[in-house]
Enzyme design. Structure first.
Site, PDB file in Angstrom:
ATOM      1  N   ASP A  55     -12.710 -20.326  11.149  1.00 62.89           N
ATOM      2  CA  ASP A  55     -14.053 -19.341  11.212  1.00 62.89           C
ATOM      3  C   ASP A  55     -15.309 -19.746  11.727  1.00 62.89           C
ATOM      4  O   ASP A  55     -15.953 -19.494  12.411  1.00 62.89           O
ATOM      5  CB  ASP A  55     -14.277 -18.550   9.908  1.00 62.89           C
ATOM      6  CG  ASP A  55     -12.924 -17.577   9.323  1.00 62.89           C
ATOM      7  OD1 ASP A  55     -12.054 -17.619  10.318  1.00 62.89           O
ATOM      8  OD2 ASP A  55     -13.136 -17.182   8.204  1.00 62.89           O
ATOM      9  N   TYR A 248      -0.822   4.142  18.700  1.00 64.39           N
ATOM     10  CA  TYR A 248       0.614   4.675  18.791  1.00 64.39           C
ATOM     11  C   TYR A 248       0.876   5.765  19.599  1.00 64.39           C
ATOM     12  O   TYR A 248       1.767   6.139  19.801  1.00 64.39           O
ATOM     13  CB  TYR A 248       1.201   4.982  17.333  1.00 64.39           C
ATOM     14  CG  TYR A 248       0.001   6.087  16.589  1.00 64.39           C
ATOM     15  CD1 TYR A 248      -0.160   7.296  17.140  1.00 64.39           C
ATOM     16  CD2 TYR A 248      -0.321   5.622  15.431  1.00 64.39           C
ATOM     17  CE1 TYR A 248      -1.005   8.027  16.439  1.00 64.39           C
ATOM     18  CE2 TYR A 248      -1.257   6.507  14.679  1.00 64.39           C
ATOM     19  CZ  TYR A 248      -1.649   7.631  15.309  1.00 64.39           C
ATOM     20  OH  TYR A 248      -2.312   8.605  14.521  1.00 64.39           O
ATOM     21  N   LYS A 361       8.539  11.932   5.696  1.00 64.98           N
ATOM     22  CA  LYS A 361       7.316  11.769   4.668  1.00 64.98           C
ATOM     23  C   LYS A 361       8.427  11.068   3.477  1.00 64.98           C
ATOM     24  O   LYS A 361       9.312  11.684   3.127  1.00 64.98           O
ATOM     25  CB  LYS A 361       6.932  12.975   4.124  1.00 64.98           C
ATOM     26  CG  LYS A 361       6.270  13.772   5.321  1.00 64.98           C
ATOM     27  CD  LYS A 361       4.943  13.014   5.519  1.00 64.98           C
ATOM     28  CE  LYS A 361       3.955  13.803   4.417  1.00 64.98           C
ATOM     29  NZ  LYS A 361       2.350  13.652   4.429  1.00 64.98           N
ATOM     30  N   CYS A 455     -19.372   0.992 -31.736  1.00 65.75           N
ATOM     31  CA  CYS A 455     -18.499  -0.069 -31.258  1.00 65.75           C
ATOM     32  C   CYS A 455     -17.109  -0.223 -31.868  1.00 65.75           C
ATOM     33  O   CYS A 455     -17.072  -0.723 -33.059  1.00 65.75           O
ATOM     34  CB  CYS A 455     -19.224  -1.322 -30.910  1.00 65.75           C
ATOM     35  SG  CYS A 455     -18.150  -2.711 -30.345  1.00 65.75           S
ATOM     36  N   CYS A 458     -17.536  -4.072 -33.207  1.00 69.82           N
ATOM     37  CA  CYS A 458     -18.338  -4.761 -33.987  1.00 69.82           C
ATOM     38  C   CYS A 458     -18.919  -3.698 -34.890  1.00 69.82           C
ATOM     39  O   CYS A 458     -19.827  -3.732 -35.581  1.00 69.82           O
ATOM     40  CB  CYS A 458     -19.471  -5.422 -33.269  1.00 69.82           C
ATOM     41  SG  CYS A 458     -20.584  -4.541 -32.358  1.00 69.82           S
ATOM     42  N   CYS A 478     -21.453  -9.437 -30.192  1.00 69.37           N
ATOM     43  CA  CYS A 478     -20.011  -8.463 -30.455  1.00 69.37           C
ATOM     44  C   CYS A 478     -18.889  -9.486 -30.067  1.00 69.37           C
ATOM     45  O   CYS A 478     -19.038 -10.003 -28.802  1.00 69.37           O
ATOM     46  CB  CYS A 478     -20.328  -7.360 -29.504  1.00 69.37           C
ATOM     47  SG  CYS A 478     -18.677  -6.290 -29.582  1.00 69.37           S
TER      48      CYS A 478
HETATM   49  S1  IVH Z   1       2.031  10.401  16.637  1.00 69.13           S
HETATM   50  C1  IVH Z   1       1.341  13.915  19.548  1.00 69.13           C
HETATM   51  N1  IVH Z   1       2.308   8.170  15.379  1.00 69.13           N
HETATM   52  O1  IVH Z   1       0.008  11.292  11.001  1.00 69.13           O
HETATM   53  C2  IVH Z   1       1.413  12.891  18.637  1.00 69.13           C
HETATM   54  N2  IVH Z   1       0.841   9.837  14.470  1.00 69.13           N
HETATM   55  O2  IVH Z   1       0.468  13.850   9.807  1.00 69.13           O
HETATM   56  C3  IVH Z   1       0.647  12.684  17.607  1.00 69.13           C
HETATM   57  N3  IVH Z   1       0.005   9.271  12.190  1.00 69.13           N
HETATM   58  O3  IVH Z   1      -2.235  13.170  13.179  1.00 69.13           O
HETATM   59  C4  IVH Z   1       0.856  11.600  16.499  1.00 69.13           C
HETATM   60  N4  IVH Z   1       0.929   7.313  12.041  1.00 69.13           N
HETATM   61  O4  IVH Z   1      -3.179  10.770  12.441  1.00 69.13           O
HETATM   62  C5  IVH Z   1       1.954   9.509  15.441  1.00 69.13           C
HETATM   63  N5  IVH Z   1       2.823   6.097  14.238  1.00 69.13           N
HETATM   64  C6  IVH Z   1       2.280   7.416  14.236  1.00 69.13           C
HETATM   65  C7  IVH Z   1       1.315   7.938  13.073  1.00 69.13           C
HETATM   66  C8  IVH Z   1       0.621   9.200  13.171  1.00 69.13           C
HETATM   67  C9  IVH Z   1       0.063   8.219  11.241  1.00 69.13           C
HETATM   68  C10 IVH Z   1      -0.808  10.420  11.731  1.00 69.13           C
HETATM   69  C11 IVH Z   1      -1.644  10.843  12.997  1.00 69.13           C
HETATM   70  C12 IVH Z   1      -1.311  12.416  12.848  1.00 69.13           C
HETATM   71  C13 IVH Z   1      -0.768  12.620  11.446  1.00 69.13           C
HETATM   72  C14 IVH Z   1       0.156  13.870  11.174  1.00 69.13           C
END
Ligand code: IVH
Length: 716
Positions: A55, A248, A361, A455, A458, A478
């Protein structure tokens, strides 16, 4: 992005810049090379996580560039590493349109949902098997970046999907996002890229530590903090929060040989159609991630997985879920994308989400349990913290049986009662939180949580300041507070007394071997030797560690005293402002407020501490016991022509670097201080001096001089 040969050259160039640091011509003649060297090291550090210099070396190279550019402003370029720093916003953020709308994602929760998704993709494509690209679903705030002619020209929040806030200045504070990238090498003139700004668990925990240090309430999770950070108006604060980003998705590309004007007209048309018709961006999503990576951007290239079919996807996402806690950042699922870009185009999108991608999810790390009781703990500063005792519950890999419920207001706001069923959430390394009480499950036997008036340790009456949510025990004797204070004093960031952790402090205290901080230095080791678990070796180690701590610098000692609102940074400022700690006895609240980052509240607290005679007695005793109360840095100051004169430099100097100027003053016996106070003799003012100059003007005794005058003063 860099070949082995490039790396060898850049490393060699770094060395040359370090060696020739005092040769102004060398720096100026090779300034673009210096910028490249810095960009390279930023990339190694922030994108690859594999720094090649330390750094200090980086900071030094950076300061060389800064000085050269300040001297010759015409040499500054828009994408110079120095240009990340921006000024604070007075107005709100400007609303701007995305080139292509930012869509959301459809969700899936199990293998069946994924099979359904795959079936639909197969129907449209007529294919037997579909190749997918899988990436983590980052739990942060989505952003859109536009690079034009290799320069980052705009960064936007998602907003309503069609238009968002222009947050370019804030995004420039994220070092893993380059200010320029060589897209033109791929024939790309303009590119819009989507990604997520995140806060790593580490950055999040550090940020919370900083808040605690400043006496501010902590924040609950990295996602909201990342999103909130993008919308603050002080870019410096954004930089301090150490945000990170992953990219991404490429939403738009205009290549140099196609007409550029089409971008906005194509606003509502299919994104992927634009990509395949206009770009050299590759035929698959994975190739686009590689293109971004090759241009030095932190895409998901290294963490993506290409799966041959949906079975592979299902296996991969289920195994990945088990490993989510090992990642340094939070993810809330995986994103599965059809890899082939022309198939993406064929599939198209709804008004809400693309049909070629789906989010998988992860199961929420939430659980319900019973709130059995609330205990009240006394902290180092006397603060009373209510702690909810829970029916133990397994959540996100750990068993949780107690959770802090902060203060009276928090309990009221969450409507918590003893006997309630409560919903608990745990995000990664983050401390578990109570989300809410499940009121539907009440049966009338639940009891109100009553706050104590005395407290719990104490028995002294508790007090609360009008502007605070916290009740306190103000009895400095305390027991609970005394033990916590000793633990803090000995802790790693304070006096760092090894093998003198919480357990030993508590044990010695209970056995009456230790009553207060000075007694650490008067321990009777012959008695400790008779205790179970204390052999000769551990006693020797403990004795040596205690002895060594006497030499800790003043700032650590100050931090260890646990003065309210005095964290590590303020402790350093305070240490630098005195020659001896007991000088603080004579400082008024106003004097203290002149110190950097010391406001009314902090000044009051420091003043209060040093006005207390038992605190002064304790410090005198510590000095007598051999601890360092003198500011040794100041002690080292010579006896030149400026002996004892205090100096402070503010603004940008043109002839000298700040560090050089300070060194010159010190060589002649001058003392460098960090804040404006009546004790300051000289304020040396450079270009763009700010609040310090204003403060200094109010104190007649301070001589305000220019850099030239300073040079004369030290003899040219
Ligand atoms: S692709 C048209 N890739 O998740 C394609 N989204 O719940 C758009 N997100 O609005 C999204 N990781 O903000 C994509 N690897 C990933 C992601 C990702 C997080 C978010 C993104 C999106 C939201 C939807």
């Amino acid at each position: 992005m860099f070949t082995d040969k490039d790396i060898a050259v850049l490393v060699q160039q770094s060395k040359l810049f370090l060696q020739n640091s005092s040769d102004v011509n060398y720096i100026e003649n090779n300034i673009e090379q210096l910028r490249n060297v810095l960009r390279f090291h930023e990339y190694r550090y922030y994108v690859l996580n594999d720094a090649l210099i330390n750094d200090n070396e980086y900071d030094f190279l950076f300061s060389l560039l800064e000085t050269a550019e300040q001297k010759n402003p015409s040499l500054i370029t828009k994408d110079s590493p120095t240009q990340r720093v921006g000024s604070s916003l007075n107005e709100g953020f400007e609303t701007v349109q995305h080139l292509v709308p930012m869509l959301s994602l459809d969700n899936s929760y199990n293998a069946e949902d994924l099979q359904d998704f795959d079936r639909k993709v197969k129907e449209v494509s007529g294919l037997q098997e579909i190749e997918y690209c899988i990436e983590p679903k980052f739990d942060g705030a989505s952003i859109s970046l536009i690079y034009e002619n290799n320069l980052l020209v705009r960064a936007t929040t998602r907003g309503n999907g069609v238009e968002g806030d222009d947050i370019t200045t804030n995004i420039k504070q994220i070092r893993s996002i380059p200010l320029s990238a060589p897209f033109s090498q791929y024939g790309i003139e303009q590119i819009e890229i989507r990604g997520e700004v995140i806060m790593t668990k580490d950055a999040f925990n550090k940020y919370n530590e900083r808040l605690t240090e400043q006496g501010l309430p902590t924040v609950a999770n990295p996602r909201n903090t990342a999103a909130g950070s993008l919308r603050i108006k002080d870019p410096k604060e954004v930089a301090n929060r150490n945000l990170d980003a992953f990219l991404y998705h490429v939403s738009y590309i205009a290549s140099s040989n196609s007409s550029k004007g089409g971008a906005l007209e194509m606003f509502n048309s299919n994104v992927t159609a634009q990509i395949s018709s206009l770009s050299n961006g590759g035929a698959t999503h994975a190739e686009q991630l590689k293109l971004l990576w090759d241009c030095g951007l932190r895409s998901t290239e290294k963490i993506k997985k290409v799966a041959k079919n949906i079975q592979e996807v299902i296996e991969y996402v289920t195994t990945f879920e088990q490993k989510r806690d090992e990642l340094p950042y939070e993810i809330d699922g995986m994103v599965i994308k059809v890899n082939n870009l022309s198939l993406q185009e064929e599939l198209g999108m709804t008004s809400h989400h693309p049909r070629w991608a789906i989010a998988y999810k992860f199961k929420a790390r939430q659980a319900t349990t019973i709130l059995k009781a609330v205990e009240f703990q006394v902290g180092r500063t006397g603060a009373i913290t209510p702690v909810a005792k829970l029916e133990p519950v397994f959540i996100g890999g750990v068993t949780v049986s107690s959770i802090s419920v902060h203060n009276e207001y928090y309990i009221k706001e969450k409507d918590l009662k003893i006997g309630d069923t409560v919903l608990i959430e745990r995000a990664g390394d983050v401390i578990p939180q109570i989300v809410k009480s499940v009121v539907e499950k009440r049966n009338g036997t639940e009891k109100e949580i009553t706050f104590p008036t005395t407290c719990p340790v104490c028995n002294n009456t508790l007090f609360k300041e009008d502007d605070e949510a916290v009740w306190r025990c103000i009895n400095i004797e305390c027991t609970a507070q005394v033990v916590e204070k000793i633990i803090h004093f000995a802790s790693k960031d304070a006096m760092d007394i090894k093998s003198f952790g919480e357990a030993n402090v508590r044990k010695f205290y209970e056995l009456n071997l230790l009553k207060d901080i000075p007694e650490i230095y008067k321990l009777d080791f012959s008695k400790i030797g008779t205790l179970e678990g204390f052999g000769k070796k551990s006693i020797d180690n403990l004795q040596a560690a205690i002895e060594a701590s006497k030499q800790q610098p003043l700032n650590r000692l100050i931090y260890g005293l646990g003065i309210r609102f005095v964290g590590e940074t303020t402790a350093k400022t305070l240490a630098n402002s005195v020659e001896h700690l007991l000088d603080c006895k004579h400082k008024t609240e106003e004097d203290l407020q002149q110190l950097e980052d010391v406001g009314i509240k902090v000044a009051k607290s420091i003043h209060h501490f040093f006005s207390n005679s038992s605190n002064i007695q304790m410090l005198e005793e510590l000095e007598h016991l051999g601890l360092q109360l003198k500011n040794t840095k100041k002690q080292a100051v010579g006896s030149g022509g400026l002996a004892g004169q205090t100096f402070l430099f503010t603004g940008t100097l043109s002839k000298l670097k700040r560090s050089e100027a300070e060194a010159l003053a010190e060589q002649q016996g001058g003392i460098i201080v960090s804040g404006i106070s009546a004790k300051l003799n000289y304020l040396v003012v450079g270009v763009d001096a700010g609040s310090k100059l204003e403060k200094a003007k109010k104190i007649n005794s301070i001589k305000i001089i220019s850099e030239e005058e300073f040079l004369k003063l030290i003899g040219g």
